[in-house]
Design a protein around this motif. Structure first.
Motif, PDB file in Angstrom:
ATOM      1  N   GLY A 184       1.905   6.908   1.688  1.00  0.00           N
ATOM      2  CA  GLY A 184       1.006   8.080   2.240  1.00  0.00           C
ATOM      3  C   GLY A 184      -0.354   7.993   2.415  1.00  0.00           C
ATOM      4  O   GLY A 184      -1.058   8.722   3.074  1.00  0.00           O
ATOM      5  N   ARG A 185      -1.038   6.890   1.881  1.00  0.00           N
ATOM      6  CA  ARG A 185      -2.413   6.370   1.906  1.00  0.00           C
ATOM      7  C   ARG A 185      -2.776   5.139   3.351  1.00  0.00           C
ATOM      8  O   ARG A 185      -3.510   5.436   3.497  1.00  0.00           O
ATOM      9  CB  ARG A 185      -3.522   5.557   0.705  1.00  0.00           C
ATOM     10  N   ALA A 186      -1.843   4.781   3.261  1.00  0.00           N
ATOM     11  CA  ALA A 186      -2.176   3.448   3.967  1.00  0.00           C
ATOM     12  C   ALA A 186      -2.573   4.190   5.135  1.00  0.00           C
ATOM     13  O   ALA A 186      -3.294   3.659   6.646  1.00  0.00           O
ATOM     14  CB  ALA A 186      -0.981   2.482   4.472  1.00  0.00           C
ATOM     15  N   ARG A 219       1.260  -1.094  -0.304  1.00  0.00           N
ATOM     16  CA  ARG A 219      -0.179  -0.124   0.003  1.00  0.00           C
ATOM     17  C   ARG A 219       0.884   1.056   0.283  1.00  0.00           C
ATOM     18  O   ARG A 219       2.059   1.368   1.140  1.00  0.00           O
ATOM     19  CB  ARG A 219      -0.863   0.128   1.307  1.00  0.00           C
ATOM     20  N   GLU A 220       0.555   2.160  -0.551  1.00  0.00           N
ATOM     21  CA  GLU A 220       1.243   3.330  -0.495  1.00  0.00           C
ATOM     22  C   GLU A 220       1.524   3.947   0.195  1.00  0.00           C
ATOM     23  O   GLU A 220       0.654   4.352   1.178  1.00  0.00           O
ATOM     24  CB  GLU A 220       0.561   4.209  -1.799  1.00  0.00           C
ATOM     25  N   LEU A 255      -4.306   6.624   6.219  1.00  0.00           N
ATOM     26  CA  LEU A 255      -5.199   7.564   6.673  1.00  0.00           C
ATOM     27  C   LEU A 255      -6.592   6.733   6.187  1.00  0.00           C
ATOM     28  O   LEU A 255      -7.555   7.123   6.193  1.00  0.00           O
ATOM     29  CB  LEU A 255      -5.418   8.271   5.457  1.00  0.00           C
ATOM     30  N   ASP A 256      -6.406   5.082   5.741  1.00  0.00           N
ATOM     31  CA  ASP A 256      -7.327   3.744   5.683  1.00  0.00           C
ATOM     32  C   ASP A 256      -8.094   3.225   7.056  1.00  0.00           C
ATOM     33  O   ASP A 256      -7.337   3.590   8.032  1.00  0.00           O
ATOM     34  CB  ASP A 256      -6.437   2.456   5.124  1.00  0.00           C
ATOM     35  N   SER A 257      -9.472   3.529   6.533  1.00  0.00           N
ATOM     36  CA  SER A 257     -10.212   2.912   7.542  1.00  0.00           C
ATOM     37  C   SER A 257     -10.252   1.790   8.392  1.00  0.00           C
ATOM     38  O   SER A 257      -9.363   0.911   7.112  1.00  0.00           O
ATOM     39  CB  SER A 257     -11.673   3.355   7.662  1.00  0.00           C
ATOM     40  N   TRP A 269      -8.256  -3.221   1.350  1.00  0.00           N
ATOM     41  CA  TRP A 269      -8.020  -2.951   0.321  1.00  0.00           C
ATOM     42  C   TRP A 269      -6.587  -4.596   0.621  1.00  0.00           C
ATOM     43  O   TRP A 269      -6.219  -5.345  -1.384  1.00  0.00           O
ATOM     44  CB  TRP A 269      -5.932  -2.296   0.727  1.00  0.00           C
ATOM     45  N   HIS A 283       1.159  -3.601   4.333  1.00  0.00           N
ATOM     46  CA  HIS A 283      -0.015  -2.465   4.990  1.00  0.00           C
ATOM     47  C   HIS A 283      -0.094  -1.897   6.604  1.00  0.00           C
ATOM     48  O   HIS A 283       0.516  -3.314   7.371  1.00  0.00           O
ATOM     49  CB  HIS A 283      -1.473  -3.446   4.161  1.00  0.00           C
ATOM     50  N   ARG A 319     -11.465   0.009   4.699  1.00  0.00           N
ATOM     51  CA  ARG A 319     -10.573   0.158   4.059  1.00  0.00           C
ATOM     52  C   ARG A 319      -9.120  -0.566   3.739  1.00  0.00           C
ATOM     53  O   ARG A 319      -9.077  -1.047   2.724  1.00  0.00           O
ATOM     54  CB  ARG A 319     -10.428   1.396   3.984  1.00  0.00           C
TER      55      ARG A 319
END
Length: 424
Positions: free
Chosen positions: A65-67, A62-63, A69-71, A78, A144, A74
Protein backbone atom coordinates in the motif's frame (compact mmCIF):
# COMPACT_ATOMS: atom_id res chain seq x y z
CA UNK A 1 9.81 -20.23 26.22
CA UNK A 2 9.22 -19.38 22.57
CA UNK A 3 6.05 -17.48 21.86
CA UNK A 4 3.92 -19.80 19.73
CA UNK A 5 2.31 -17.02 17.74
CA UNK A 6 5.74 -15.67 16.89
CA UNK A 7 6.87 -19.15 15.88
CA UNK A 8 3.87 -19.58 13.58
CA UNK A 9 4.41 -16.26 11.83
CA UNK A 10 8.11 -17.05 11.55
CA UNK A 11 7.45 -20.36 9.86
CA UNK A 12 4.85 -18.81 7.56
CA UNK A 13 7.33 -16.12 6.57
CA UNK A 14 10.00 -18.66 5.63
CA UNK A 15 7.44 -20.75 3.72
CA UNK A 16 6.34 -17.67 1.79
CA UNK A 17 9.95 -16.76 1.00
CA UNK A 18 10.73 -20.27 -0.27
CA UNK A 19 7.54 -20.38 -2.37
CA UNK A 20 8.24 -16.97 -3.87
CA UNK A 21 11.83 -17.89 -4.75
CA UNK A 22 10.93 -21.35 -6.05
CA UNK A 23 13.38 -23.36 -3.94
CA UNK A 24 11.32 -25.10 -1.26
CA UNK A 25 13.72 -28.06 -1.06
CA UNK A 26 16.71 -25.87 -0.23
CA UNK A 27 15.47 -23.15 2.15
CA UNK A 28 15.90 -23.87 5.85
CA UNK A 29 14.95 -22.22 9.11
CA UNK A 30 16.63 -23.12 12.38
CA UNK A 31 15.30 -24.49 15.60
CA UNK A 32 15.64 -21.89 18.41
CA UNK A 33 18.98 -21.87 20.25
CA UNK A 34 19.62 -20.69 23.79
CA UNK A 35 21.05 -17.19 24.20
CA UNK A 36 21.45 -16.47 27.91
CA UNK A 37 18.07 -17.18 29.48
CA UNK A 38 16.13 -16.87 26.23
CA UNK A 39 15.62 -18.86 23.05
CA UNK A 40 16.09 -17.18 19.69
CA UNK A 41 16.37 -17.99 16.00
CA UNK A 42 19.92 -18.30 14.67
CA UNK A 43 19.29 -18.11 10.92
CA UNK A 44 17.75 -14.71 10.22
CA UNK A 45 15.17 -15.03 7.45
CA UNK A 46 16.58 -18.38 6.41
CA UNK A 47 19.49 -20.37 5.02
CA UNK A 48 19.89 -21.64 1.47
CA UNK A 49 21.83 -24.93 1.51
CA UNK A 50 22.47 -27.24 -1.45
CA UNK A 51 25.27 -29.56 -2.46
CA UNK A 52 27.64 -28.52 0.31
CA UNK A 53 27.19 -24.82 -0.49
CA UNK A 54 25.30 -22.36 1.63
CA UNK A 55 24.19 -18.73 1.97
CA UNK A 56 22.40 -16.57 4.50
CA UNK A 57 19.10 -15.27 3.14
CA UNK A 58 17.55 -11.93 4.08
CA UNK A 59 14.35 -10.59 2.52
CA UNK A 60 13.04 -7.05 2.92
CA UNK A 61 9.69 -6.08 1.40
CA UNK A 62 8.00 -2.69 1.24
CA UNK A 63 4.32 -2.69 2.22
CA UNK A 64 2.32 -2.83 -1.04
CA UNK A 65 0.00 0.00 0.00
CA UNK A 66 2.90 2.37 0.56
CA UNK A 67 5.26 1.29 -2.21
CA UNK A 68 3.17 2.86 -4.97
CA UNK A 69 3.11 6.20 -3.16
CA UNK A 70 6.87 6.45 -2.62
CA UNK A 71 8.71 9.30 -4.31
CA UNK A 72 12.08 8.52 -5.96
CA UNK A 73 13.82 9.97 -2.91
CA UNK A 74 11.75 7.80 -0.60
CA UNK A 75 12.51 4.71 -2.71
CA UNK A 76 16.25 5.38 -2.41
CA UNK A 77 15.97 5.98 1.32
CA UNK A 78 13.96 2.80 1.92
CA UNK A 79 16.34 0.66 -0.13
CA UNK A 80 19.47 2.06 1.53
CA UNK A 81 18.00 1.69 5.02
CA UNK A 82 16.77 -1.87 4.51
CA UNK A 83 19.85 -2.98 2.60
CA UNK A 84 22.01 -1.79 5.50
CA UNK A 85 19.73 -3.48 8.02
CA UNK A 86 19.64 -6.75 6.07
CA UNK A 87 23.43 -6.75 5.68
CA UNK A 88 23.89 -6.27 9.40
CA UNK A 89 21.41 -9.03 10.21
CA UNK A 90 23.04 -11.38 7.70
CA UNK A 91 26.50 -10.79 9.13
CA UNK A 92 25.08 -11.29 12.63
CA UNK A 93 23.49 -14.59 11.60
CA UNK A 94 26.73 -15.79 10.09
CA UNK A 95 28.71 -14.78 13.17
CA UNK A 96 26.26 -16.45 15.53
CA UNK A 97 26.24 -19.69 13.57
CA UNK A 98 30.03 -19.77 13.61
CA UNK A 99 30.21 -19.01 17.34
CA UNK A 100 27.73 -21.77 18.09
CA UNK A 101 29.67 -24.21 15.94
CA UNK A 102 33.02 -23.37 17.54
CA UNK A 103 31.42 -23.46 20.97
CA UNK A 104 30.20 -26.99 20.43
CA UNK A 105 26.50 -26.09 20.43
CA UNK A 106 24.52 -27.87 17.75
CA UNK A 107 22.34 -25.91 15.35
CA UNK A 108 19.62 -27.81 13.51
CA UNK A 109 17.89 -26.41 10.44
CA UNK A 110 14.47 -27.52 9.25
CA UNK A 111 13.66 -27.60 5.51
CA UNK A 112 10.60 -25.65 4.44
CA UNK A 113 9.21 -28.91 3.05
CA UNK A 114 8.87 -30.26 6.58
CA UNK A 115 7.31 -27.23 8.27
CA UNK A 116 3.77 -28.48 7.67
CA UNK A 117 4.46 -31.78 9.42
CA UNK A 118 3.57 -32.40 13.07
CA UNK A 119 6.45 -31.47 15.36
CA UNK A 120 7.24 -35.09 16.27
CA UNK A 121 7.66 -36.01 12.58
CA UNK A 122 9.33 -32.78 11.59
CA UNK A 123 12.41 -33.65 13.63
CA UNK A 124 13.18 -36.53 11.31
CA UNK A 125 14.17 -34.14 8.55
CA UNK A 126 16.36 -31.72 10.48
CA UNK A 127 19.77 -30.92 9.02
CA UNK A 128 22.67 -30.35 11.39
CA UNK A 129 24.55 -27.20 10.32
CA UNK A 130 28.05 -28.43 11.11
CA UNK A 131 30.13 -26.82 8.36
CA UNK A 132 31.83 -23.45 8.71
CA UNK A 133 29.56 -20.57 7.65
CA UNK A 134 32.06 -17.73 8.03
CA UNK A 135 32.54 -17.39 4.26
CA UNK A 136 28.93 -17.94 3.23
CA UNK A 137 27.64 -15.09 1.07
CA UNK A 138 24.65 -13.05 2.18
CA UNK A 139 21.82 -12.83 -0.34
CA UNK A 140 19.58 -9.83 0.26
CA UNK A 141 16.30 -9.82 -1.65
CA UNK A 142 14.86 -6.29 -1.78
CA UNK A 143 11.21 -6.26 -2.75
CA UNK A 144 10.14 -2.80 -3.93
CA UNK A 145 8.34 -2.24 -7.26
CA UNK A 146 10.42 0.88 -7.97
CA UNK A 147 13.83 -0.63 -7.20
CA UNK A 148 14.81 -1.14 -10.84
CA UNK A 149 18.02 0.70 -11.81
CA UNK A 150 19.04 1.77 -8.31
CA UNK A 151 22.69 1.04 -7.56
CA UNK A 152 23.56 0.00 -4.01
CA UNK A 153 27.26 -0.32 -4.84
CA UNK A 154 29.39 -3.43 -4.60
CA UNK A 155 29.79 -5.17 -1.26
CA UNK A 156 32.18 -8.16 -1.03
CA UNK A 157 29.86 -9.90 1.45
CA UNK A 158 26.47 -9.30 -0.14
CA UNK A 159 24.58 -9.84 -3.37
CA UNK A 160 21.63 -7.43 -3.68
CA UNK A 161 18.80 -8.69 -5.86
CA UNK A 162 15.10 -8.11 -6.54
CA UNK A 163 12.52 -10.95 -6.37
CA UNK A 164 11.85 -10.78 -10.11
CA UNK A 165 15.57 -11.00 -10.88
CA UNK A 166 15.95 -13.93 -8.49
CA UNK A 167 13.11 -15.82 -10.18
CA UNK A 168 14.49 -15.10 -13.64
CA UNK A 169 17.98 -16.16 -12.56
CA UNK A 170 16.70 -19.38 -11.04
CA UNK A 171 14.68 -20.13 -14.20
CA UNK A 172 17.87 -19.77 -16.23
CA UNK A 173 20.22 -21.67 -13.92
CA UNK A 174 17.61 -24.32 -12.99
CA UNK A 175 19.76 -25.25 -10.00
CA UNK A 176 20.07 -23.96 -6.45
CA UNK A 177 23.62 -25.31 -6.21
CA UNK A 178 24.38 -23.46 -9.46
CA UNK A 179 22.78 -20.30 -8.10
CA UNK A 180 24.94 -20.44 -4.97
CA UNK A 181 28.07 -20.94 -7.06
CA UNK A 182 26.98 -18.06 -9.30
CA UNK A 183 26.61 -15.79 -6.27
CA UNK A 184 30.05 -16.77 -5.00
CA UNK A 185 31.69 -16.09 -8.37
CA UNK A 186 29.95 -12.71 -8.64
CA UNK A 187 31.40 -11.67 -5.28
CA UNK A 188 34.87 -13.10 -5.97
CA UNK A 189 35.06 -11.27 -9.30
CA UNK A 190 33.44 -8.05 -7.97
CA UNK A 191 30.94 -8.26 -10.81
CA UNK A 192 28.22 -5.79 -9.85
CA UNK A 193 25.07 -4.38 -11.50
CA UNK A 194 22.21 -2.13 -10.33
CA UNK A 195 19.03 -3.69 -8.99
CA UNK A 196 16.81 -5.13 -11.70
CA UNK A 197 19.74 -5.72 -14.10
CA UNK A 198 20.62 -9.30 -13.22
CA UNK A 199 20.23 -10.35 -16.85
CA UNK A 200 23.20 -8.14 -17.72
CA UNK A 201 25.37 -9.66 -14.98
CA UNK A 202 24.31 -13.14 -16.10
CA UNK A 203 25.42 -12.37 -19.67
CA UNK A 204 28.76 -11.01 -18.46
CA UNK A 205 29.30 -14.06 -16.27
CA UNK A 206 28.33 -16.40 -19.10
CA UNK A 207 30.99 -14.89 -21.38
CA UNK A 208 33.56 -14.92 -18.59
CA UNK A 209 32.86 -18.56 -17.65
CA UNK A 210 32.72 -19.93 -21.21
CA UNK A 211 34.88 -23.09 -21.15
CA UNK A 212 38.05 -23.28 -23.23
CA UNK A 213 38.49 -26.31 -25.55
CA UNK A 214 40.42 -28.24 -22.87
CA UNK A 215 38.62 -27.08 -19.73
CA UNK A 216 35.19 -27.14 -18.18
CA UNK A 217 33.40 -24.15 -16.75
CA UNK A 218 32.71 -24.08 -13.02
CA UNK A 219 29.22 -23.08 -14.07
CA UNK A 220 27.90 -25.39 -16.79
CA UNK A 221 24.53 -23.82 -15.92
CA UNK A 222 25.08 -20.62 -17.90
CA UNK A 223 23.22 -21.01 -21.17
CA UNK A 224 22.37 -18.42 -23.79
CA UNK A 225 18.70 -17.46 -23.87
CA UNK A 226 18.34 -19.12 -27.28
CA UNK A 227 19.46 -22.41 -25.71
CA UNK A 228 16.73 -22.48 -23.07
CA UNK A 229 14.12 -25.22 -23.25
CA UNK A 230 11.60 -24.21 -20.57
CA UNK A 231 9.19 -27.07 -21.28
CA UNK A 232 11.86 -29.76 -21.00
CA UNK A 233 13.25 -28.21 -17.82
CA UNK A 234 9.77 -27.90 -16.30
CA UNK A 235 9.09 -31.58 -17.01
CA UNK A 236 12.38 -32.48 -15.34
CA UNK A 237 11.63 -30.34 -12.30
CA UNK A 238 8.31 -32.10 -11.96
CA UNK A 239 10.41 -35.17 -11.20
CA UNK A 240 12.26 -33.31 -8.42
CA UNK A 241 8.93 -32.23 -6.97
CA UNK A 242 7.83 -35.86 -6.79
CA UNK A 243 10.75 -36.82 -4.54
CA UNK A 244 8.80 -35.22 -1.68
CA UNK A 245 5.35 -36.74 -1.76
CA UNK A 246 2.24 -34.63 -1.28
CA UNK A 247 1.51 -36.11 2.13
CA UNK A 248 4.96 -35.17 3.38
CA UNK A 249 6.09 -38.76 3.90
CA UNK A 250 9.49 -39.27 2.32
CA UNK A 251 9.90 -42.95 1.36
CA UNK A 252 13.53 -43.20 2.48
CA UNK A 253 15.19 -44.61 5.57
CA UNK A 254 16.75 -41.26 6.45
CA UNK A 255 16.31 -37.62 5.52
CA UNK A 256 19.91 -37.67 4.33
CA UNK A 257 18.91 -40.01 1.51
CA UNK A 258 16.15 -37.58 0.50
CA UNK A 259 18.58 -34.66 0.54
CA UNK A 260 21.17 -36.57 -1.49
CA UNK A 261 18.59 -37.35 -4.17
CA UNK A 262 17.19 -33.82 -4.55
CA UNK A 263 20.69 -32.31 -4.45
CA UNK A 264 21.93 -34.70 -7.13
CA UNK A 265 18.96 -33.94 -9.38
CA UNK A 266 19.28 -30.20 -8.69
CA UNK A 267 22.96 -30.15 -9.72
CA UNK A 268 22.31 -31.55 -13.21
CA UNK A 269 23.11 -28.84 -15.83
CA UNK A 270 19.99 -27.32 -17.41
CA UNK A 271 20.68 -28.60 -20.92
CA UNK A 272 20.72 -32.18 -19.61
CA UNK A 273 17.66 -31.46 -17.45
CA UNK A 274 15.72 -30.34 -20.51
CA UNK A 275 16.82 -33.36 -22.56
CA UNK A 276 15.68 -35.74 -19.83
CA UNK A 277 12.36 -33.93 -19.47
CA UNK A 278 11.75 -34.19 -23.20
CA UNK A 279 12.84 -37.83 -23.12
CA UNK A 280 10.21 -38.67 -20.50
CA UNK A 281 7.57 -36.89 -22.56
CA UNK A 282 8.49 -38.79 -25.72
CA UNK A 283 8.71 -42.17 -23.98
CA UNK A 284 5.29 -41.65 -22.44
CA UNK A 285 3.97 -41.29 -25.98
CA UNK A 286 5.90 -44.40 -27.07
CA UNK A 287 4.48 -46.44 -24.21
CA UNK A 288 0.96 -45.37 -25.14
CA UNK A 289 1.63 -47.02 -28.51
CA UNK A 290 2.70 -50.30 -26.91
CA UNK A 291 6.49 -49.98 -26.86
CA UNK A 292 8.50 -51.92 -24.28
CA UNK A 293 10.40 -50.49 -21.31
CA UNK A 294 12.93 -47.92 -22.57
CA UNK A 295 15.86 -46.48 -20.64
CA UNK A 296 18.54 -43.86 -21.10
CA UNK A 297 21.67 -42.54 -19.41
CA UNK A 298 23.40 -39.18 -19.00
CA UNK A 299 27.01 -38.91 -17.83
CA UNK A 300 27.59 -36.00 -15.46
CA UNK A 301 31.29 -35.72 -14.62
CA UNK A 302 32.21 -38.89 -12.75
CA UNK A 303 28.57 -39.75 -12.08
CA UNK A 304 25.58 -40.81 -14.12
CA UNK A 305 21.84 -40.27 -14.17
CA UNK A 306 19.89 -43.27 -15.45
CA UNK A 307 16.23 -42.98 -16.38
CA UNK A 308 13.67 -45.62 -17.25
CA UNK A 309 9.94 -45.71 -17.80
CA UNK A 310 7.35 -48.40 -18.36
CA UNK A 311 3.62 -48.99 -18.61
CA UNK A 312 1.98 -50.26 -15.46
CA UNK A 313 0.14 -53.01 -17.37
CA UNK A 314 3.44 -54.78 -18.02
CA UNK A 315 4.10 -55.53 -14.35
CA UNK A 316 2.57 -58.01 -11.95
CA UNK A 317 2.95 -55.58 -9.07
CA UNK A 318 4.89 -52.52 -8.01
CA UNK A 319 7.56 -54.57 -6.20
CA UNK A 320 8.52 -56.25 -9.49
CA UNK A 321 9.03 -52.81 -11.05
CA UNK A 322 11.18 -51.69 -8.12
CA UNK A 323 13.28 -54.85 -8.43
CA UNK A 324 13.81 -54.08 -12.12
CA UNK A 325 14.98 -50.56 -11.31
CA UNK A 326 17.35 -51.77 -8.61
CA UNK A 327 18.89 -54.27 -11.05
CA UNK A 328 19.32 -51.65 -13.79
CA UNK A 329 20.96 -49.22 -11.34
CA UNK A 330 23.29 -51.99 -10.11
CA UNK A 331 24.19 -52.92 -13.69
CA UNK A 332 25.07 -49.36 -14.67
CA UNK A 333 27.02 -48.79 -11.45
CA UNK A 334 29.04 -51.99 -12.02
CA UNK A 335 29.75 -51.16 -15.66
CA UNK A 336 30.90 -47.65 -14.72
CA UNK A 337 33.33 -48.94 -12.08
CA UNK A 338 34.70 -51.47 -14.56
CA UNK A 339 35.28 -48.91 -17.32
CA UNK A 340 37.06 -46.05 -15.59
CA UNK A 341 34.72 -44.39 -13.06
CA UNK A 342 36.36 -43.61 -9.69
CA UNK A 343 35.44 -45.59 -6.59
CA UNK A 344 33.50 -42.56 -5.28
CA UNK A 345 31.18 -42.53 -8.28
CA UNK A 346 27.40 -42.12 -7.92
CA UNK A 347 24.59 -43.67 -9.95
CA UNK A 348 21.13 -42.14 -9.67
CA UNK A 349 18.19 -43.87 -11.34
CA UNK A 350 14.79 -42.26 -11.87
CA UNK A 351 12.01 -44.63 -12.85
CA UNK A 352 8.56 -43.59 -14.08
CA UNK A 353 5.73 -46.12 -14.02
CA UNK A 354 2.98 -44.79 -16.27
CA UNK A 355 -0.73 -45.57 -16.13
CA UNK A 356 -2.32 -44.86 -19.50
CA UNK A 357 -5.73 -46.02 -18.27
CA UNK A 358 -8.69 -43.83 -17.32
CA UNK A 359 -7.20 -42.92 -13.93
CA UNK A 360 -3.89 -41.89 -15.52
CA UNK A 361 -0.89 -40.63 -13.61
CA UNK A 362 2.82 -41.32 -13.16
CA UNK A 363 4.52 -42.93 -10.17
CA UNK A 364 8.19 -41.96 -9.78
CA UNK A 365 10.77 -44.10 -8.00
CA UNK A 366 14.42 -43.39 -7.18
CA UNK A 367 17.44 -45.64 -6.70
CA UNK A 368 20.75 -44.19 -5.50
CA UNK A 369 24.10 -46.00 -5.42
CA UNK A 370 27.16 -44.17 -4.11
CA UNK A 371 30.75 -45.44 -4.34
CA UNK A 372 32.03 -48.97 -4.79
CA UNK A 373 30.92 -49.86 -1.26
CA UNK A 374 27.25 -49.46 -2.29
CA UNK A 375 27.46 -52.26 -4.82
CA UNK A 376 25.90 -55.71 -4.34
CA UNK A 377 26.82 -57.38 -7.69
CA UNK A 378 24.20 -59.14 -9.80
CA UNK A 379 24.56 -62.91 -10.28
CA UNK A 380 26.34 -63.58 -13.63
CA UNK A 381 23.33 -65.06 -15.45
CA UNK A 382 21.05 -62.25 -14.27
CA UNK A 383 23.62 -59.62 -15.20
CA UNK A 384 23.93 -61.09 -18.70
CA UNK A 385 20.15 -60.96 -19.05
CA UNK A 386 20.04 -57.28 -18.10
CA UNK A 387 23.02 -56.47 -20.35
CA UNK A 388 21.13 -58.03 -23.25
CA UNK A 389 18.06 -55.92 -22.51
CA UNK A 390 19.75 -52.64 -21.55
CA UNK A 391 23.16 -52.76 -23.23
CA UNK A 392 26.80 -52.39 -22.17
CA UNK A 393 27.77 -48.95 -20.92
CA UNK A 394 31.40 -47.85 -21.20
CA UNK A 395 31.96 -44.96 -18.77
CA UNK A 396 35.37 -44.08 -20.23
CA UNK A 397 34.08 -43.80 -23.78
CA UNK A 398 30.65 -42.52 -22.69
CA UNK A 399 28.72 -44.85 -24.97
CA UNK A 400 26.31 -47.76 -24.66
CA UNK A 401 26.41 -50.70 -27.06
CA UNK A 402 24.27 -53.86 -27.46
CA UNK A 403 25.37 -57.16 -25.97
CA UNK A 404 26.39 -59.55 -28.75
CA UNK A 405 24.80 -62.99 -28.44
CA UNK A 406 25.68 -65.87 -30.76
CA UNK A 407 22.99 -68.20 -32.16
CA UNK A 408 24.42 -71.15 -30.22
CA UNK A 409 24.76 -69.25 -26.96
CA UNK A 410 22.30 -69.72 -24.11
CA UNK A 411 19.44 -67.29 -24.57
CA UNK A 412 19.90 -64.33 -22.21
CA UNK A 413 16.19 -64.32 -21.42
CA UNK A 414 17.00 -67.23 -19.03
CA UNK A 415 14.44 -69.45 -20.76
CA UNK A 416 16.89 -72.38 -20.93
CA UNK A 417 17.08 -72.63 -24.74
CA UNK A 418 19.69 -71.64 -27.31
CA UNK A 419 19.40 -68.09 -28.57
CA UNK A 420 18.54 -69.22 -32.13
CA UNK A 421 15.70 -71.36 -30.74
CA UNK A 422 14.33 -68.64 -28.50
CA UNK A 423 14.58 -64.85 -28.64
CA UNK A 424 17.09 -64.87 -31.52
Amino acid sequence: MVDSSHGYSREKQVRDIAAGLGIADFVYTSSPVRKGNALREATGDGLVIAGGRGAVLQVKAREPGRAGLDSPERVHAWLRKNATKARKQGLGTRRELECLRLGGQEVWACPVRALDLPEDRRGRYLLRVSQSCENWPIIVVLDHPQANGIDLQFDPEVVWITPSDWRELHLRLRSTAGLLEYVRLCLDSALHVPLGHEGRRYSLMRRREAPTPNAHSRLPFLAHESEFDPLGADLYHDVIEKVWQDDGIVPWKTAEEYRTIVEFLDAVPPAIQANIGRWFLQKRRDLAQGHITPSGLAVIGDDRLVFACSNIVGWRDYDDWLSELAAVATLRHSQALETGAPDSTTTMLVGALIDNGPSGGISYSFVLLRSRDALAPLPPDLRRSFEWRYGLHDHGRMRTTPLEVGPKDACPCLGGKLFEECCG
